[in-house]
Design an enzyme around this catalytic site. Structure first.
Site, PDB file in Angstrom:
ATOM      1  N   GLY A 237      20.719 -35.324 -24.475  1.00 53.27           N
ATOM      2  CA  GLY A 237      20.344 -36.495 -24.035  1.00 53.27           C
ATOM      3  C   GLY A 237      19.233 -36.948 -24.690  1.00 53.27           C
ATOM      4  N   GLY A 238      18.312 -37.659 -23.822  1.00 60.39           N
ATOM      5  CA  GLY A 238      16.965 -38.119 -24.382  1.00 60.39           C
ATOM      6  C   GLY A 238      16.243 -36.979 -24.837  1.00 60.39           C
TER       7      GLY A 238
ATOM      8  N   GLY B 265      15.299 -47.311 -62.095  1.00 59.86           N
ATOM      9  CA  GLY B 265      14.880 -47.357 -60.959  1.00 59.86           C
ATOM     10  C   GLY B 265      14.344 -45.893 -60.290  1.00 59.86           C
ATOM     11  N   ALA B 266      15.106 -45.140 -60.565  1.00 65.19           N
ATOM     12  CA  ALA B 266      14.830 -44.082 -59.883  1.00 65.19           C
ATOM     13  C   ALA B 266      13.458 -43.275 -60.743  1.00 65.19           C
ATOM     14  CB  ALA B 266      16.003 -42.767 -60.340  1.00 65.19           C
TER      15      ALA B 266
HETATM   16  C1  HXC Z   1      18.966 -29.271 -12.850  1.00 65.30           C
HETATM   17  C2  HXC Z   1      20.429 -28.016 -14.155  1.00 65.30           C
HETATM   18  C3  HXC Z   1      20.375 -28.820 -15.092  1.00 65.30           C
HETATM   19  C4  HXC Z   1      19.331 -30.011 -14.946  1.00 65.30           C
HETATM   20  C5  HXC Z   1      21.327 -27.199 -15.660  1.00 65.30           C
HETATM   21  N1  HXC Z   1      20.984 -26.767 -14.406  1.00 65.30           N
HETATM   22  N2  HXC Z   1      21.048 -28.333 -15.963  1.00 65.30           N
HETATM   23  N3  HXC Z   1      19.541 -28.079 -12.872  1.00 65.30           N
HETATM   24  N4  HXC Z   1      18.861 -30.260 -13.780  1.00 65.30           N
HETATM   25  N5  HXC Z   1      19.572 -31.073 -15.692  1.00 65.30           N
HETATM   26  C6  HXC Z   1      20.963 -25.486 -13.869  1.00 65.30           C
HETATM   27  C7  HXC Z   1      22.563 -25.403 -13.264  1.00 65.30           C
HETATM   28  O1  HXC Z   1      22.665 -26.185 -11.925  1.00 65.30           O
HETATM   29  C8  HXC Z   1      22.465 -23.797 -13.173  1.00 65.30           C
HETATM   30  O2  HXC Z   1      21.719 -23.432 -11.830  1.00 65.30           O
HETATM   31  C9  HXC Z   1      21.618 -23.238 -14.308  1.00 65.30           C
HETATM   32  O3  HXC Z   1      20.722 -24.577 -14.503  1.00 65.30           O
HETATM   33  C10 HXC Z   1      22.434 -22.955 -15.328  1.00 65.30           C
HETATM   34  O4  HXC Z   1      23.305 -24.020 -15.728  1.00 65.30           O
HETATM   35  P1  HXC Z   1      24.772 -23.421 -15.944  1.00 65.30           P
HETATM   36  O5  HXC Z   1      25.490 -24.913 -16.050  1.00 65.30           O
HETATM   37  O6  HXC Z   1      25.224 -22.470 -15.072  1.00 65.30           O
HETATM   38  O7  HXC Z   1      24.954 -23.054 -17.598  1.00 65.30           O
HETATM   39  P2  HXC Z   1      25.630 -23.168 -18.692  1.00 65.30           P
HETATM   40  O8  HXC Z   1      27.180 -23.028 -18.374  1.00 65.30           O
HETATM   41  O9  HXC Z   1      25.172 -22.458 -19.760  1.00 65.30           O
HETATM   42  O10 HXC Z   1      25.371 -24.691 -19.146  1.00 65.30           O
HETATM   43  C11 HXC Z   1      24.308 -25.185 -19.699  1.00 65.30           C
HETATM   44  C12 HXC Z   1      24.706 -26.669 -19.729  1.00 65.30           C
HETATM   45  C13 HXC Z   1      24.790 -27.288 -18.457  1.00 65.30           C
HETATM   46  C14 HXC Z   1      25.527 -27.267 -20.634  1.00 65.30           C
HETATM   47  C15 HXC Z   1      23.035 -27.198 -20.104  1.00 65.30           C
HETATM   48  O11 HXC Z   1      24.055 -26.668 -17.229  1.00 65.30           O
HETATM   49  C16 HXC Z   1      24.889 -28.972 -18.326  1.00 65.30           C
HETATM   50  O12 HXC Z   1      25.613 -29.432 -18.739  1.00 65.30           O
HETATM   51  N6  HXC Z   1      23.605 -29.421 -17.671  1.00 65.30           N
HETATM   52  C17 HXC Z   1      23.500 -30.751 -17.436  1.00 65.30           C
HETATM   53  C18 HXC Z   1      23.094 -31.456 -18.516  1.00 65.30           C
HETATM   54  C19 HXC Z   1      22.624 -32.884 -18.301  1.00 65.30           C
HETATM   55  O13 HXC Z   1      23.584 -33.751 -18.380  1.00 65.30           O
HETATM   56  N7  HXC Z   1      21.449 -32.922 -18.404  1.00 65.30           N
HETATM   57  C20 HXC Z   1      21.035 -34.323 -18.127  1.00 65.30           C
HETATM   58  C21 HXC Z   1      20.800 -34.922 -19.628  1.00 65.30           C
HETATM   59  S1  HXC Z   1      20.320 -36.542 -19.527  1.00 65.30           S
HETATM   60  P3  HXC Z   1      21.972 -22.045 -11.172  1.00 65.30           P
HETATM   61  O14 HXC Z   1      21.252 -22.068  -9.913  1.00 65.30           O
HETATM   62  O15 HXC Z   1      23.647 -22.006 -10.726  1.00 65.30           O
HETATM   63  O16 HXC Z   1      21.820 -20.847 -12.011  1.00 65.30           O
HETATM   64  C22 HXC Z   1      18.830 -36.413 -19.983  1.00 65.30           C
HETATM   65  C23 HXC Z   1      18.296 -37.566 -20.006  1.00 65.30           C
HETATM   66  C24 HXC Z   1      16.785 -37.638 -20.660  1.00 65.30           C
HETATM   67  O17 HXC Z   1      18.275 -35.533 -20.369  1.00 65.30           O
HETATM   68  C25 HXC Z   1      16.247 -38.909 -20.914  1.00 65.30           C
HETATM   69  C26 HXC Z   1      15.171 -39.034 -21.625  1.00 65.30           C
HETATM   70  C27 HXC Z   1      14.901 -40.297 -22.290  1.00 65.30           C
END
Ligand code: HXC
Length: 513
Positions: A168-169, A403-404
């Site tokens: 993401g961001g 040019g290069a």
């Molecule tokens: C809160 C999160 C989290 C998040 C993971 N966790 N991502 N908690 N916010 N963004 C937590 C899970 O709930 C889990 O908690 C622990 O972290 C580990 O995650 P798992 O999913 O069990 O791990 P894994 O299977 O290795 O997968 C990792 C992952 C997945 C691929 C990163 O967790 C995931 O898809 N997370 C969300 C990614 C996402 O969409 N993020 C937002 C992106 S947008 P527990 O308690 O069970 O251990 C963004 C916008 C930014 O970031 C913009 C800026 C301009």
């Protein structure tokens, strides 16, 4: 006693992060923990943590019951080879290393300190992105970081090490920094992940293929350095730090031991093939010029037709840009221009003198290049060289066409010195193509056109396939023998050591981005 116990307990809680089970999961995936990474990155026992007891303030979605001291990021300062460094390391075991308001505030505070104190900042990224439960405050935390990345750009070196998810961001902070390191198989970066890609474009792609270390090293150029595991990656970061200064007002450190194998002075004469159209590896020339084993290539797998990296001449750091005849004959194309331009900008920002080793047949022709903007991208490299005020020297070894030639740090583009080997050919184009154009009528009306063409090619080559026309005009400062190159460069960069050049006063230029 009670109070000491309380502190010890708090420290322990903070040190354990998300707990034993999650630490084991991290290890099982082949990843080190956030703390282990810091220990390997910094000099022994040099780390001092700041904000170990910071906790988030969120109360929604059960977060009020999940407060872990440190809030998923370890921040602090230490040293690498004795020089101060600021470091943050995201802890995936704490809520997936997700970025909350307070997690972001810790990183920002560290960035502010790094700026005030003029030392590099290294970010070890391992995070699931914005903390979903917190909503907009976590998003604005990212913007806080981007703002500081931009303000710090060109003031202190910023290095991003991707050691887990970065999606993401979140990807934009690393891309605003100077160098990105990625670990194979365990790290990935993308704006939208495989699931979203599948929904929107119906493409099926794995995380690794979409945004793994190899993909970003070879295809996008986002990744500058690839490592096969965390340990190797952190070692590479330390190496890079040894070539660069602490900030824009200092120069890079000089190692205490300087070695140069004298046999290389003879070997350099043998590198160019007899046939001017045969390829060779420009790294051989670089190795014969710089201190032994000092060349550290940057972006090794991206745009292989140009080689960029750091080297040392009598211990002093240099930024080296060399056309690579072993790949696409060393032509300039979009990716090569982008790669070299960014490198030149870094070196100029941080007082690292530039050495260009030139053997370039021109720009790569084709619709792909034209439609994708070689005009704008090629101009980036021109701009980067023309605006650079660090000492800059070019050595033309063979071809310097069209040019290069102008782009590759030519004398009239502001280079301090241009040298050429006797084998240099400095012309608008190669003799064959030139003869075809300017003697078109003569060739076509000749009794034997191919013979005429060869004759005219030889005539043009005789006149221009050498460095002497350019030397007569002073566009080449001196024609030197290959074996004279190292000593000539040592003396010349020494002469330029105190160079001071100011750009015209302006808010900022409008680089062709
Ligand atoms: C809160 C999160 C989290 C998040 C993971 N966790 N991502 N908690 N916010 N963004 C937590 C899970 O709930 C889990 O908690 C622990 O972290 C580990 O995650 P798992 O999913 O069990 O791990 P894994 O299977 O290795 O997968 C990792 C992952 C997945 C691929 C990163 O967790 C995931 O898809 N997370 C969300 C990614 C996402 O969409 N993020 C937002 C992106 S947008 P527990 O308690 O069970 O251990 C963004 C916008 C930014 O970031 C913009 C800026 C301009």
């Amino acid at each position: 006693m009670e109070k000491t116990k309380q502190l010890i307990e708090k420290r322990l809680l903070s040190t354990l992060g998300g707990g034993e089970n999650r630490i084991k999961k991290q290890h099982d995936q082949g990843k080190l923990t956030a703390r282990e990474r810091i220990t390997l990155l910094l000099d022994d026992s040099s780390f001092h943590e700041l904000g170990a007891l910071v906790e988030h303030r969120a109360t929604t979605f059960g977060l009020e019951n999940q407060r872990i001291p440190g809030d998923g990021v370890i921040t602090g300062f230490g040293t690498i080879f004795g020089r101060p460094i600021y470091v943050f390391s995201q802890d995936f075991t704490v809520l997936g290393g997700s970025l909350s308001e307070t997690h972001a505030a810790k990183i920002c505070r560290l960035m502010d300190m790094a700026m005030k104190n003029g030392a590099p900042i290294i970010g070890l990224n391992d995070s699931g992105g914005a903390r979903i439960q917190e909503g907009v405050v976590s998003l604005s935390g990212y913007a806080d970081i981007f703002f500081r990345n931009t303000r710090a750009s060109g003031v202190i070196p910023q290095i991003s090490v991707i050691m887990g998810p970065c999606a993401g961001g979140a990807v934009y902070s690393p891309s605003l920094t100077d160098f990105v390191f990625m670990v194979e198989e365990t790290s990935y970066m993308f704006v939208t992940g495989p699931n979203v890609v599948k929904t929107v474009t119906h493409e099926e792609v794995s995380s690794e293929d979409l945004g793994g270390a190899k993909t970003h090293a070879e295809k996008s150029g986002v990744n500058h350095f690839t490592a096969s595991n965390d340990v190797e990656c952190l070692k590479k970061v330390r190496e890079l730090i040894s070539y660069i200064p602490q900030n824009a007002y200092e120069t890079a450190p000089v190692p205490s031991v300087i070695e140069f194998t004298s046999a290389k002075t003879n070997y350099i004469k043998e590198i160019l093939p007899e046939n001017v159209n045969m390829p060779y590896d420009c790294r051989k020339i670089i190795d014969c010029i710089v201190d032994d084993l000092s060349f550290k290539e940057v972006h090794i797998d991206f745009a292989k037709n140009i080689v960029v990296g750091f080297g040392r001449l009598e211990g002093k750091s240099l930024g080296i840009v060399a056309n690579q005849p072993a790949s696409l004959a060393g032509v300039l194309d979009i990716d090569a221009s982008r790669k070299a331009a960014r490198f030149v900008r870094f070196c100029d920002s941080f007082n690292i003198p530039l050495l260009v080793i030139e053997d370039v047949p021109g720009f790569l022709p084709g619709t792909d290049q034209e439609w994708n903007g070689i005009i704008t991208h090629g101009a980036k490299l021109l701009y980067a060289f023309a605006e650079a005020t660090v000492p800059r020297i070019t050595v033309i070894t063979r071809k310097a066409y069209g040019g290069a030639y102008c782009v590759m740090n030519s004398k009239t583009l502001g280079a301090d010195l241009n040298f050429a080997w006797p084998t240099a050919e400095i012309a608008v184009m190669g003799a064959k193509g030139a003869a075809e154009i300017i003697f078109k009528k003569e060739i076509s009306s000749a009794e034997n056109p191919s013979e005429k063409w060869l004759e005219k090619e030889a005539e043009y080559a005789e006149l221009f396939a050498n460095p002497y026309r350019a030397a007569e005009r002073g566009i080449i400062d001196e024609v030197i023998l290959p074996e004279e190159t190292r000593n000539k460069l040592i003396a010349s960069f020494k002469m330029l050591e105190k160079k001071a050049e100011n750009l015209p006063h302006k808010k900022h230029g409008n680089i062709p981005l």
